[in-house]
Design an enzyme around this catalytic site. Structure first.
Site, short mmCIF file in Angstrom:
data_model
loop_
_atom_site.label_atom_id
_atom_site.label_comp_id
_atom_site.label_asym_id
_atom_site.label_seq_id
_atom_site.Cartn_x
_atom_site.Cartn_y
_atom_site.Cartn_z
N ARG A 1 19.69 64.28 18.13
CA ARG A 1 18.84 63.91 19.27
C ARG A 1 17.41 63.61 18.80
O ARG A 1 16.84 64.33 17.98
CB ARG A 1 18.81 65.05 20.29
CG ARG A 1 17.78 64.81 21.39
CD ARG A 1 18.04 65.61 22.64
NE ARG A 1 17.96 67.04 22.43
CZ ARG A 1 18.27 67.94 23.37
NH1 ARG A 1 18.71 67.54 24.56
NH2 ARG A 1 18.17 69.23 23.12
N ARG B 1 20.18 78.57 35.17
CA ARG B 1 20.91 78.91 33.95
C ARG B 1 21.48 80.32 34.00
O ARG B 1 22.13 80.74 33.03
CB ARG B 1 19.98 78.80 32.75
CG ARG B 1 20.08 77.47 31.99
CD ARG B 1 18.97 77.47 30.97
NE ARG B 1 19.22 76.74 29.77
CZ ARG B 1 18.72 75.53 29.52
NH1 ARG B 1 18.01 74.90 30.40
NH2 ARG B 1 18.93 74.97 28.35
N ARG C 1 22.07 78.84 21.12
CA ARG C 1 21.92 78.32 22.49
C ARG C 1 23.29 78.11 23.14
O ARG C 1 23.46 78.33 24.35
CB ARG C 1 21.11 77.01 22.48
CG ARG C 1 19.64 77.25 22.17
CD ARG C 1 18.94 76.00 21.66
NE ARG C 1 18.92 74.92 22.61
CZ ARG C 1 18.89 73.62 22.28
NH1 ARG C 1 18.88 73.26 21.00
NH2 ARG C 1 18.86 72.71 23.21
N ARG D 1 13.33 67.89 18.28
CA ARG D 1 12.91 69.18 18.82
C ARG D 1 13.11 70.30 17.81
O ARG D 1 14.11 70.32 17.10
CB ARG D 1 13.71 69.48 20.10
CG ARG D 1 13.12 68.82 21.32
CD ARG D 1 14.01 68.90 22.53
NE ARG D 1 14.59 70.21 22.78
CZ ARG D 1 15.32 70.49 23.85
NH1 ARG D 1 15.54 69.55 24.76
NH2 ARG D 1 15.83 71.69 24.04
N LYS E 1 22.79 65.99 30.21
CA LYS E 1 22.15 66.17 31.52
C LYS E 1 20.88 65.32 31.63
O LYS E 1 20.70 64.61 32.61
CB LYS E 1 21.80 67.65 31.74
CG LYS E 1 22.99 68.60 31.65
CD LYS E 1 22.59 70.04 31.89
CE LYS E 1 21.63 70.63 30.88
NZ LYS E 1 22.15 70.72 29.50
#
Ligand code: ADP
Ligand code: AMP
Length: 215
Positions: free
Chosen positions: A127, A88, A171, A160, A13
């Site tokens: 990431r 969400r 998650r 992160r 996203k």
């Protein structure tokens, strides 16, 4: 254009939203980015949000709904926006609809990115993000030219805290339980476009642009 990018953590996203902001000159509104900035600044809201974020859970609806309501009033949203990571939950989606109605606006499109669970884990563990400009990378799929350094600004890349495998799995479960019902929610509203997010970044980008142009 008033757009939502919907999809699980790691679906791409943020990566695609950055491309769309350049294409359409409208802002990316990432509730994750806004919350991380609040955590970094040590605000009361940031301190409250941090507990939920570290645990891989969702920050309470009233907190994020308030953030987005205020953000949508800002001048740069006049020609549209790209919501990334919001809504969400169904109550968040209802609140968004109410805020937009108050402003005399309506959503144009919701693009849902579909990616397999194991690919999501691989994307999230690899990431990396620039500390200075926020640009995203992936150690394998989208590496920077110099390891650990941003191509755009030379800033240091970081991983992160919530991109550790255990938190990632939590998650993904939260997404399945609380966010995935929004696919039907927006399908029923007649604004959903579905896109296979398993292709390379540039192909997802091409398909997204042609879907938006065709709709
Ligand atoms: P999200 O915002 O949905 O959580 P990101 O855009 O941050 O996801 O992407 C997660 C990671 O996956 C990043 O490291 C990014 O470089 C990488 N990525 C994004 N899209 C793709 C893709 N189509 N194929 C492979 N890797 C991707
Ligand atoms: P993201 O950057 O979108 O992956 O979001 C990181 C974390 O911020 C999430 O795991 C949640 O804890 C929190 N968060 C971001 N957006 C929302 C939202 N719309 N509702 C609740 N929590 C959110």
């Amino acid at each position: 254009m008033k757009l939502i990018l919907l999809g699980p953590p790691g679906a791409g996203k943020g990566t695609q939203a950055k491309m769309l902001t350049e294409q359409f000159f409208i802002p990316q509104i990432s509730t994750g980015d806004i919350l991380r900035a609040a955590v970094k600044d040590g605000t009361a809201m940031g301190l409250k949000a941090k507990e939920f974020m570290d645990a891989g859970g969702l920050v309470p609806d009233e907190v994020v709904v308030g953030i987005v309501r205020d953000r949508l009033q800002e001048k740069d949203c006049i020609n549209g926006f790209i919501l990334d990571g919001f809504p969400r939950t169904v109550p968040q989606a209802d609140a968004l609809q109410a805020s937009l109605a108050e402003m005399g606006k309506e959503l144009d499109r919701v693009i849902s990115l579909d990616v397999d669970a194991e690919a999501l884990v691989e994307r999230l563990t690899g990431r990396r993000t620039c500390k200075e400009c926020g640009r995203g990378y992936h150690v394998t799929f989208d590496p920077s030219s110099v390891v650990g350094k941003c191509d755009a600004c030379g800033g240091a890349l970081f991983q992160r805290d919530d991109d550790q495998e255990e938190t990632i799995r939590k998650r993904l479960q939260v997404y399945a339980d609380q966010t995935s019902p929004l696919i039907n929610y927006y399908r029923d509203a007649g604004v959903l476009l579905e896109l296979d997010g398993m292709q390379p970044i540039s192909q997802v980008q091409e398909k997204m642009l042609s879907l938006l142009q065709a709709s």
